[in-house]
Design a protein around this motif. Structure first.
Motif, PDB file in Angstrom:
ATOM      1  N   CYS A 159      19.038 -48.390  89.108  1.00  0.00           N
ATOM      2  CA  CYS A 159      20.231 -47.832  89.722  1.00  0.00           C
ATOM      3  C   CYS A 159      20.980 -49.024  89.895  1.00  0.00           C
ATOM      4  O   CYS A 159      20.781 -49.802  91.133  1.00  0.00           O
ATOM      5  N   GLY A 160      22.034 -49.644  89.379  1.00  0.00           N
ATOM      6  CA  GLY A 160      22.833 -50.732  89.662  1.00  0.00           C
ATOM      7  C   GLY A 160      23.571 -51.023  88.504  1.00  0.00           C
ATOM      8  O   GLY A 160      24.049 -50.066  87.756  1.00  0.00           O
ATOM      9  N   GLY A 161      23.877 -52.289  88.273  1.00  0.00           N
ATOM     10  CA  GLY A 161      24.759 -52.797  87.124  1.00  0.00           C
ATOM     11  C   GLY A 161      23.755 -53.270  85.889  1.00  0.00           C
ATOM     12  O   GLY A 161      22.921 -53.008  85.903  1.00  0.00           O
ATOM     13  N   ASP A 162      24.768 -53.802  85.179  1.00  0.00           N
ATOM     14  CA  ASP A 162      23.961 -54.362  83.969  1.00  0.00           C
ATOM     15  C   ASP A 162      22.875 -55.232  84.164  1.00  0.00           C
ATOM     16  O   ASP A 162      21.818 -55.382  83.557  1.00  0.00           O
ATOM     17  N   GLY A 163      22.870 -56.270  85.258  1.00  0.00           N
ATOM     18  CA  GLY A 163      21.947 -57.019  85.824  1.00  0.00           C
ATOM     19  C   GLY A 163      20.528 -56.467  86.095  1.00  0.00           C
ATOM     20  O   GLY A 163      19.514 -56.732  85.834  1.00  0.00           O
ATOM     21  N   THR A 164      20.779 -55.320  86.996  1.00  0.00           N
ATOM     22  CA  THR A 164      19.487 -54.625  87.533  1.00  0.00           C
ATOM     23  C   THR A 164      18.970 -53.981  86.258  1.00  0.00           C
ATOM     24  O   THR A 164      17.800 -53.992  86.106  1.00  0.00           O
ATOM     25  N   ILE A 165      19.823 -53.306  85.396  1.00  0.00           N
ATOM     26  CA  ILE A 165      19.421 -52.732  84.235  1.00  0.00           C
ATOM     27  C   ILE A 165      18.468 -53.651  83.421  1.00  0.00           C
ATOM     28  O   ILE A 165      17.449 -53.341  82.769  1.00  0.00           O
ATOM     29  N   ASN A 166      19.008 -54.821  83.179  1.00  0.00           N
ATOM     30  CA  ASN A 166      18.328 -55.837  82.466  1.00  0.00           C
ATOM     31  C   ASN A 166      16.791 -56.032  82.863  1.00  0.00           C
ATOM     32  O   ASN A 166      15.861 -56.103  82.298  1.00  0.00           O
ATOM     33  N   GLU A 167      16.772 -56.404  84.432  1.00  0.00           N
ATOM     34  CA  GLU A 167      15.558 -56.751  85.063  1.00  0.00           C
ATOM     35  C   GLU A 167      14.664 -55.449  84.857  1.00  0.00           C
ATOM     36  O   GLU A 167      13.410 -55.771  84.659  1.00  0.00           O
ATOM     37  N   VAL A 168      15.075 -54.239  84.955  1.00  0.00           N
ATOM     38  CA  VAL A 168      14.064 -53.028  84.805  1.00  0.00           C
ATOM     39  C   VAL A 168      13.732 -52.989  83.504  1.00  0.00           C
ATOM     40  O   VAL A 168      12.321 -52.705  83.179  1.00  0.00           O
ATOM     41  N   ALA A 169      14.832 -52.749  82.568  1.00  0.00           N
ATOM     42  CA  ALA A 169      14.159 -52.536  81.011  1.00  0.00           C
ATOM     43  C   ALA A 169      13.564 -53.789  80.486  1.00  0.00           C
ATOM     44  O   ALA A 169      13.007 -53.276  79.502  1.00  0.00           O
ATOM     45  N   SER A 170      13.758 -54.949  80.672  1.00  0.00           N
ATOM     46  CA  SER A 170      12.792 -56.035  80.392  1.00  0.00           C
ATOM     47  C   SER A 170      11.225 -55.820  80.376  1.00  0.00           C
ATOM     48  O   SER A 170      10.834 -56.334  79.599  1.00  0.00           O
ATOM     49  N   CYS A 171      11.026 -54.796  81.339  1.00  0.00           N
ATOM     50  CA  CYS A 171       9.543 -54.629  81.373  1.00  0.00           C
ATOM     51  C   CYS A 171       9.121 -53.325  80.748  1.00  0.00           C
ATOM     52  O   CYS A 171       7.813 -53.112  80.638  1.00  0.00           O
ATOM     53  N   LEU A 172      10.122 -52.458  79.996  1.00  0.00           N
ATOM     54  CA  LEU A 172       9.500 -51.579  79.212  1.00  0.00           C
ATOM     55  C   LEU A 172       9.800 -51.723  77.821  1.00  0.00           C
ATOM     56  O   LEU A 172       9.514 -50.518  77.225  1.00  0.00           O
ATOM     57  N   ILE A 173       9.919 -52.813  77.234  1.00  0.00           N
ATOM     58  CA  ILE A 173       9.903 -53.049  75.888  1.00  0.00           C
ATOM     59  C   ILE A 173       8.745 -52.511  75.228  1.00  0.00           C
ATOM     60  O   ILE A 173       7.509 -52.708  75.405  1.00  0.00           O
ATOM     61  N   ASN A 174       8.765 -51.539  74.208  1.00  0.00           N
ATOM     62  CA  ASN A 174       7.877 -51.131  73.457  1.00  0.00           C
ATOM     63  C   ASN A 174       6.699 -50.523  74.107  1.00  0.00           C
ATOM     64  O   ASN A 174       5.353 -50.389  74.109  1.00  0.00           O
ATOM     65  N   SER A 175       7.249 -49.703  75.192  1.00  0.00           N
ATOM     66  CA  SER A 175       6.446 -48.958  76.380  1.00  0.00           C
ATOM     67  C   SER A 175       6.637 -47.610  76.195  1.00  0.00           C
ATOM     68  O   SER A 175       7.730 -47.113  75.593  1.00  0.00           O
ATOM     69  N   SER A 176       5.672 -46.535  76.500  1.00  0.00           N
ATOM     70  CA  SER A 176       6.229 -45.163  76.471  1.00  0.00           C
ATOM     71  C   SER A 176       6.840 -44.725  77.814  1.00  0.00           C
ATOM     72  O   SER A 176       7.483 -43.563  77.842  1.00  0.00           O
ATOM     73  N   VAL A 177       6.957 -46.033  78.702  1.00  0.00           N
ATOM     74  CA  VAL A 177       7.799 -45.408  80.046  1.00  0.00           C
ATOM     75  C   VAL A 177       9.289 -45.193  79.795  1.00  0.00           C
ATOM     76  O   VAL A 177       9.874 -46.250  78.989  1.00  0.00           O
ATOM     77  N   LYS A 178      10.060 -44.279  80.258  1.00  0.00           N
ATOM     78  CA  LYS A 178      11.355 -43.811  79.909  1.00  0.00           C
ATOM     79  C   LYS A 178      12.167 -44.693  81.013  1.00  0.00           C
ATOM     80  O   LYS A 178      12.059 -44.525  82.094  1.00  0.00           O
ATOM     81  N   LEU A 179      13.174 -45.265  80.362  1.00  0.00           N
ATOM     82  CA  LEU A 179      14.334 -45.892  81.261  1.00  0.00           C
ATOM     83  C   LEU A 179      15.291 -44.981  81.593  1.00  0.00           C
ATOM     84  O   LEU A 179      16.041 -44.351  80.600  1.00  0.00           O
ATOM     85  N   GLY A 180      15.638 -44.668  82.950  1.00  0.00           N
ATOM     86  CA  GLY A 180      16.850 -43.786  83.352  1.00  0.00           C
ATOM     87  C   GLY A 180      17.916 -44.856  83.864  1.00  0.00           C
ATOM     88  O   GLY A 180      17.434 -45.869  84.401  1.00  0.00           O
ATOM     89  N   ILE A 181      19.045 -44.614  83.742  1.00  0.00           N
ATOM     90  CA  ILE A 181      20.059 -45.274  84.180  1.00  0.00           C
ATOM     91  C   ILE A 181      21.112 -44.629  85.318  1.00  0.00           C
ATOM     92  O   ILE A 181      21.524 -43.477  84.691  1.00  0.00           O
ATOM     93  N   VAL A 182      21.273 -45.220  86.442  1.00  0.00           N
ATOM     94  CA  VAL A 182      22.186 -44.743  87.413  1.00  0.00           C
ATOM     95  C   VAL A 182      23.423 -45.683  87.320  1.00  0.00           C
ATOM     96  O   VAL A 182      23.042 -46.753  88.110  1.00  0.00           O
ATOM     97  N   PRO A 183      24.533 -45.804  86.914  1.00  0.00           N
ATOM     98  CA  PRO A 183      25.396 -46.974  87.077  1.00  0.00           C
ATOM     99  C   PRO A 183      26.043 -47.100  88.413  1.00  0.00           C
ATOM    100  O   PRO A 183      26.940 -46.163  88.691  1.00  0.00           O
ATOM    101  N   MET A 184      25.770 -48.073  89.007  1.00  0.00           N
ATOM    102  CA  MET A 184      26.375 -48.237  90.427  1.00  0.00           C
ATOM    103  C   MET A 184      27.082 -49.918  90.221  1.00  0.00           C
ATOM    104  O   MET A 184      27.268 -50.316  91.371  1.00  0.00           O
TER     105      MET A 184
END
Length: 297
Positions: free
Chosen positions: A64-89
């Protein structure tokens, strides 16, 4: 039960942002979802929170944030079964816009509740992931100046652009390796993108796709200030390739070398980044991230 964690940057975009538990429970039935809320407090804190959520067996982690926050979260989920959700803020919300995720919080939460997942490509510059874009030259200077002011709005970006025009120092003689060819340039901009939007509906790479397995590269050789302003106008009318000095490529990998210094001033997903290396290797990891999103247009 689906374990869903919300990682929120409370100061993203124009001001303080919070999501209440009551609001989330109105969207996510407590008989189906276990809800956890976490707030980031400093740069890179969202990465720590995400790593903790993974050890806590989260099934969905929502940035929940901008592209920088999404980057910090998504970088941990590469090739993972965990799903990324996005709330653009954030202010620009380029990646969310490319994924057709609406800015209205209730609408974006409803999309997450449906859990429709697509796989998207992920870019990497040396060991740093990016999901929208990275670059050397003018865009990195703009981001550096943008981060130094307190205006997290379109006006803030415009002011950063004008400041950057006045102070830009061109990297000297970068060597580019792309699609089995090599050449040297004095660059104004070397921009590498995985998505077709910067934010605010602006685009330097209109052909880019999150799912085509390719990076889109825009290279502009050194130009004077008048042509910088002309280039800005071309971006506004969505025709940046009309600039005579612009070159456009699609590739799976690009290398950028600088023998004059052992570091690069770059940006990745709108965050300024200094990389201590004389070579940048930028490549694409195909279908490496599971994102909850409507079907891409």
């Amino acid at each position: 039960m689906t374990n869903i964690h919300f990682i929120i940057n409370p100061i993203a975009g124009k001001g303080i942002r919070y999501l209440s538990m009551d609001l989330l429970k109105s969207i996510f039935n407590v008989e189906e979802f276990t809800i956890v809320i976490k707030y980031s407090k400093y740069k890179r804190h969202a990465t720590e929170l995400t790593q903790n959520s993974i050890t806590e067996d989260a099934h969905i982690i929502v940035a929940c944030g901008g592209d920088g926050t999404i980057n910090e979260v998504a970088s941990c989920l590469i090739n993972s079964s965990v799903k990324l959700g996005i709330v653009p803020m954030g202010s620009g919300n380029g990646l969310a816009s490319n994924l057709n995720i609406p800015r209205k919080i209730l609408n974006s939460l409803e999309i997450i509740r449906k859990q429709e997942v697509i796989k998207i490509d992920v870019g990497r510059v040396n060991q740093k992931y990016f999901f929208s874009n990275t670059g050397v030259g003018f865009d990195a200077t703009v981001i550096k100046n943008y981060e130094s002011n307190n205006k997290r709005t379109l006006i803030g970006y415009i002011l950063a652009c004008f400041t950057s025009i006045n102070e830009l120092k061109h990297p000297k003689k970068l060597k580019i390796h792309i699609n089995d060819t090599q050449f040297e340039i004095d660059p104004f901009l070397v921009f590498i993108s995985n998505s077709n939007e910067l934010g605010y509906k602006f685009s330097l790479t209109p052909k880019a796709s999150l799912q085509d397995g390719l990076l889109d590269v825009l290279i502009i050789t050194k130009i004077n200030k008048l042509k910088m302003i002309w280039f800005g106008f071309l971006v506004l009318i969505k025709k940046p390739l009309l600039l005579k000095e612009a070159q456009y490529y699609q590739t799976k990998q690009i290398k950028v070398q600088n023998k004059k210094q052992d570091y690069f001033d770059t940006q990745a997903d709108g965050e300024f980044l200094k990389i201590k290396n004389e070579t940048l290797t930028i490549h694409i990891d195909t279908k490496a991230l599971n994102v909850i999103s409507p079907i891409l247009a």
